[in-house]
Scaffold this motif. Structure first.
Motif, PDB file in Angstrom:
ATOM      1  N   PHE A   1      14.676   1.056   1.527  1.00 25.37           N
ATOM      2  CA  PHE A   1      13.415   1.729   1.322  1.00 25.37           C
ATOM      3  C   PHE A   1      12.473   1.337   2.453  1.00 25.37           C
ATOM      4  O   PHE A   1      12.681   0.364   3.156  1.00 25.37           O
ATOM      5  N   HIS A   2      11.449   2.095   2.615  1.00 28.79           N
ATOM      6  CA  HIS A   2      10.455   1.833   3.648  1.00 28.79           C
ATOM      7  C   HIS A   2       9.121   1.517   2.970  1.00 28.79           C
ATOM      8  O   HIS A   2       8.677   2.245   2.101  1.00 28.79           O
ATOM      9  N   ALA A   3       8.493   0.448   3.388  1.00 28.07           N
ATOM     10  CA  ALA A   3       7.293  -0.031   2.717  1.00 28.07           C
ATOM     11  C   ALA A   3       6.001   0.447   3.363  1.00 28.07           C
ATOM     12  O   ALA A   3       4.930   0.203   2.821  1.00 28.07           O
ATOM     13  N   ILE A   4       6.078   1.133   4.496  1.00 25.88           N
ATOM     14  CA  ILE A   4       4.863   1.526   5.192  1.00 25.88           C
ATOM     15  C   ILE A   4       5.056   2.895   5.833  1.00 25.88           C
ATOM     16  O   ILE A   4       6.127   3.219   6.333  1.00 25.88           O
ATOM     17  N   GLU A   5       4.023   3.695   5.798  1.00 26.32           N
ATOM     18  CA  GLU A   5       4.068   5.041   6.362  1.00 26.32           C
ATOM     19  C   GLU A   5       3.958   4.983   7.889  1.00 26.32           C
ATOM     20  O   GLU A   5       3.277   4.110   8.439  1.00 26.32           O
ATOM     21  N   ASP A   8       0.516   4.707   9.384  1.00 27.34           N
ATOM     22  CA  ASP A   8      -0.038   3.356   9.299  1.00 27.34           C
ATOM     23  C   ASP A   8       0.549   2.456  10.389  1.00 27.34           C
ATOM     24  O   ASP A   8      -0.161   1.651  10.987  1.00 27.34           O
ATOM     25  N   HIS A  35      19.355  -5.031   9.152  1.00 24.77           N
ATOM     26  CA  HIS A  35      18.324  -4.033   9.447  1.00 24.77           C
ATOM     27  C   HIS A  35      18.427  -3.678  10.932  1.00 24.77           C
ATOM     28  O   HIS A  35      18.706  -4.558  11.756  1.00 24.77           O
TER      29      HIS A  35
END
Length: 141
Positions: A1-5, A8, A35
């Protein structure tokens, strides 16, 4: 998953005191699935964010990954090319630098680095690893 757009990330990258870095480990190709940042953090900053998205000028990105963090932790002989400084130097092609690692295929080396010197010793020459490992742990002063 990705925690930041992505928007941003771009805003944070553009901030004058942001120092891009990675918490990725150093490893060679294996069966593990790390990763992609393990292989391409700085190439992504210089290629994707700097060249492709124009978030900051190339010279600013180089400063943010070299001299700015060295200054921040008091390493006055690192992050600069001048007499008396330690020769940690990367010779890059700004038009070609890019990360190639993906979540599906993370064991992909970045492209666009021609030569890398650590403490004045070549670790990458003409795009090929030399086998030298002169790096050492640095502590803030």
């Amino acid at each position: 998953f990705h925690a930041i757009e992505e928007e941003d990330v771009k805003r944070i990258m553009a901030h004058p005191v942001t120092m891009p870095s990675s918490d990725g480990g150093i490893e060679g190709p294996s069966e593990r699935v790390p990763h992609p940042r393990n292989y391409g953090t700085f190439a992504r900053v210089l290629g994707h964010y700097t060249r492709d998205l124009n978030v900051m000028p190339f010279h600013t990105a180089i400063y943010k990954v070299s001299r700015l963090p060295a200054n921040r932790i008091g390493l006055t002989d690192r992050g600069r090319i001048e007499e008396g400084a330690i020769a940690d130097i990367a010779v890059l092609d700004p038009a070609a630098i890019r990360d190639t690692a993906t979540f599906e295929q993370p064991h992909q080396y970045a492209e666009g680095a021609h030569h890398v010197f650590v403490s004045g010793q070549a670790v990458l020459l003409n795009g090929e690893m030399t086998g030298a490992r002169p790096g050492k742990v640095l502590r803030s002063r």
